[in-house]
Design an enzyme around this catalytic site. Sequence first.
Site, PDB file in Angstrom:
ATOM      1  N   HIS A  52       0.865  -1.175   0.000  1.00  0.00           N
ATOM      2  CA  HIS A  52       0.000   0.000   0.000  1.00  0.00           C
ATOM      3  C   HIS A  52       0.904   1.229   0.000  1.00  0.00           C
ATOM      4  O   HIS A  52       1.660   1.431   0.949  1.00  0.00           O
ATOM      5  CB  HIS A  52      -0.909  -0.003   1.238  1.00  0.00           C
ATOM      6  CG  HIS A  52      -1.842  -1.183   1.269  1.00  0.00           C
ATOM      7  ND1 HIS A  52      -3.122  -1.145   0.757  1.00  0.00           N
ATOM      8  CD2 HIS A  52      -1.672  -2.448   1.733  1.00  0.00           C
ATOM      9  CE1 HIS A  52      -3.700  -2.329   0.911  1.00  0.00           C
ATOM     10  NE2 HIS A  52      -2.837  -3.142   1.503  1.00  0.00           N
ATOM     11  N   ARG A  76      -0.351   4.363  -0.500  1.00  0.00           N
ATOM     12  CA  ARG A  76      -1.163   5.412   0.168  1.00  0.00           C
ATOM     13  C   ARG A  76      -1.403   6.692  -0.628  1.00  0.00           C
ATOM     14  O   ARG A  76      -2.215   7.516  -0.210  1.00  0.00           O
ATOM     15  CB  ARG A  76      -0.563   5.790   1.528  1.00  0.00           C
ATOM     16  CG  ARG A  76      -0.401   4.640   2.493  1.00  0.00           C
ATOM     17  CD  ARG A  76      -1.736   4.028   2.861  1.00  0.00           C
ATOM     18  NE  ARG A  76      -1.614   3.093   3.989  1.00  0.00           N
ATOM     19  CZ  ARG A  76      -2.333   2.005   4.113  1.00  0.00           C
ATOM     20  NH1 ARG A  76      -3.257   1.691   3.212  1.00  0.00           N
ATOM     21  NH2 ARG A  76      -2.189   1.212   5.141  1.00  0.00           N
ATOM     22  N   ASN A  83      -6.648   0.947  -2.588  1.00  0.00           N
ATOM     23  CA  ASN A  83      -7.438   1.624  -1.546  1.00  0.00           C
ATOM     24  C   ASN A  83      -6.853   2.976  -1.127  1.00  0.00           C
ATOM     25  O   ASN A  83      -6.565   3.225   0.035  1.00  0.00           O
ATOM     26  CB  ASN A  83      -7.669   0.707  -0.334  1.00  0.00           C
ATOM     27  CG  ASN A  83      -6.389   0.273   0.365  1.00  0.00           C
ATOM     28  OD1 ASN A  83      -5.305   0.356  -0.185  1.00  0.00           O
ATOM     29  ND2 ASN A  83      -6.532  -0.206   1.600  1.00  0.00           N
ATOM     30  N   ASP A 107      -8.529  -5.028  -2.537  1.00  0.00           N
ATOM     31  CA  ASP A 107      -7.833  -5.327  -1.284  1.00  0.00           C
ATOM     32  C   ASP A 107      -8.066  -4.276  -0.202  1.00  0.00           C
ATOM     33  O   ASP A 107      -8.081  -3.074  -0.461  1.00  0.00           O
ATOM     34  CB  ASP A 107      -6.337  -5.460  -1.503  1.00  0.00           C
ATOM     35  CG  ASP A 107      -5.646  -5.806  -0.203  1.00  0.00           C
ATOM     36  OD1 ASP A 107      -5.895  -6.897   0.319  1.00  0.00           O
ATOM     37  OD2 ASP A 107      -4.909  -4.957   0.326  1.00  0.00           O
ATOM     38  N   HIS A 163      -8.900 -10.299  -1.745  1.00  0.00           N
ATOM     39  CA  HIS A 163      -8.868 -10.167  -0.284  1.00  0.00           C
ATOM     40  C   HIS A 163     -10.051 -10.994   0.200  1.00  0.00           C
ATOM     41  O   HIS A 163     -11.194 -10.536   0.166  1.00  0.00           O
ATOM     42  CB  HIS A 163      -8.994  -8.689   0.099  1.00  0.00           C
ATOM     43  CG  HIS A 163      -9.167  -8.437   1.571  1.00  0.00           C
ATOM     44  ND1 HIS A 163      -8.265  -7.702   2.304  1.00  0.00           N
ATOM     45  CD2 HIS A 163     -10.131  -8.811   2.434  1.00  0.00           C
ATOM     46  CE1 HIS A 163      -8.677  -7.642   3.573  1.00  0.00           C
ATOM     47  NE2 HIS A 163      -9.812  -8.297   3.665  1.00  0.00           N
ATOM     48  N   ASP A 202       2.447  -7.056   2.211  1.00  0.00           N
ATOM     49  CA  ASP A 202       1.242  -6.319   2.614  1.00  0.00           C
ATOM     50  C   ASP A 202       1.642  -5.048   3.381  1.00  0.00           C
ATOM     51  O   ASP A 202       0.997  -4.668   4.372  1.00  0.00           O
ATOM     52  CB  ASP A 202       0.269  -7.174   3.428  1.00  0.00           C
ATOM     53  CG  ASP A 202      -1.137  -6.573   3.482  1.00  0.00           C
ATOM     54  OD1 ASP A 202      -1.359  -5.485   2.906  1.00  0.00           O
ATOM     55  OD2 ASP A 202      -2.017  -7.182   4.111  1.00  0.00           O
TER      56      ASP A 202
HETATM   57  O1  DOR Z   1      -3.928  -4.920   7.726  1.00  0.00           O
HETATM   58  C1  DOR Z   1      -4.356  -4.484   6.674  1.00  0.00           C
HETATM   59  N1  DOR Z   1      -4.074  -3.234   6.252  1.00  0.00           N
HETATM   60  N2  DOR Z   1      -5.150  -5.271   5.930  1.00  0.00           N
HETATM   61  C2  DOR Z   1      -5.778  -4.823   4.842  1.00  0.00           C
HETATM   62  O2  DOR Z   1      -6.480  -5.569   4.233  1.00  0.00           O
HETATM   63  C3  DOR Z   1      -5.639  -3.414   4.427  1.00  0.00           C
HETATM   64  C4  DOR Z   1      -4.401  -2.828   4.929  1.00  0.00           C
HETATM   65  C5  DOR Z   1      -4.397  -1.333   4.844  1.00  0.00           C
HETATM   66  O3  DOR Z   1      -4.738  -0.787   3.798  1.00  0.00           O
HETATM   67  O4  DOR Z   1      -4.014  -0.690   5.840  1.00  0.00           O
HETATM   68 ZN    ZN Z   2      -5.945  -7.343   2.126  1.00  0.00          ZN
END
Ligand code: DOR
Ligand code: ZN
Length: 437
Positions: free
Chosen positions: A71, A73, A103, A161, A188, A314
Amino acid sequence: MTLLLKNGRLVDPSQDIDGPMDILIRNGKVARIARNIPSPAGKGKKTDNGTSILDMKGLVVVPGLIDMHVHLREPGFEYKETIRTGCEAAAAGGFTAVACMANTDPVNDNRSVTEFILREAAASGKARVYPVASITRNLEGKILSEFWDLKEAGAAAFSDDGRPVTNGSVMRRALEYAHSLDMPVLSHSEDPTLSAGGLMNESIVSTELGLRGIPAAAEEAMIARDILLAEYTRTSIHICHVTTAGSVRLLREARARGVAVTAETAPHYFTLSDEALRDYDTNLKVNPPLRSAADMEAIREALRDGTIDAVASDHAPHALTDKAVEFDVAAFGMVGLETSLGLTLKLVHKGVLTLPEMVLRMSLRPAQILRVPGGTLKPGSDADITVLDLNRFWTVDSGSFRSRSRNTPFQDMPMKGKAVMTIVGGRVVYRESENAS
Ligand code: DOR
Ligand code: ZN
């Protein structure tokens, strides 16, 4: 620009190579690999004809590592991470490429966001970035995003996700449409009616801590659905962050009957169990949650036997304001780009994985699942290379992370083995000597 990597041990499972090998890089591509490539003129660092010679004695040279689940961000949460800081963290962690989830805010459900991500990544120049576009508009699980347009814009895969696609019919159409475009779908897998309100794995530990649990069945029920949909539609599906023994069993059975299902797990799931939550460290709050010791063992075994194809971090950066709060309101997720390799190397030191198997799980398989170049140093391929010092001892220090966020539960953990150089398209983007920690 010509680079010659001399005297290293090359580990490249795509060519079944594990041994001493020199690598010649020209114009960003691997030009030649051979036992002994003579250095043109003299021994100096830079020869007359402009070839830079890098001595890899005692080091391991591998195809650039690929983290297929991070991610970054940006746009929207630049206080947690930006594409630039995320790419810096990737390079420092030994990754030459990452796939970044949708996301963000706005969600990557349209070409302008995908194009923005690609532009920022190119400006950073530290790592290749493969944008993952959302399956559904605004991650709402209702209306499919414009798959064709997003592919055209440069998206590499589709995923909601962070949230599951709970509507089976929507997921079915996503699989069919993505298949027609030869694009991967990354799932996910979570049944939110089972996980609702949960904060950690449902177990004796959650009972003792008084924290609402997320049962293994929340993950397994949705993986079972995903497998059945891929099987029925004769498409493929990739399952993100697998954490339980039951999920591993489902994947193994599906594979055995020929379903095109692939899977990844993250280092925290084979390093820590839910027992670690006893001190309520919010950095351990992740979704899916850390599971039981038996699950952890099953995940290790699945990585060893290939039921789980890939290790992906992740990487989920969060600011102190998201984490230094009561456990039940803290955000889910931990950073991973700068600890993923060190944690996975622990499996190599323990004898769970061989080094070629680790490279397979962190480079070749992610490239194959994402259907992107990389994962190989065959002549003609991009010179994306990670150089490892397997004997380098270091200690995790979140204060020296390149990432903008420091939400790791691995602070002060001793590590053995590190990426000491990262090369993307023949350019050295990270070098340990200048950044000693
Ligand atoms: O722990 C997580 N953080 N799981 C997720 O599915 C999303 C992710 C996030 O975007 O912070
Ligand atoms: Zn996820």
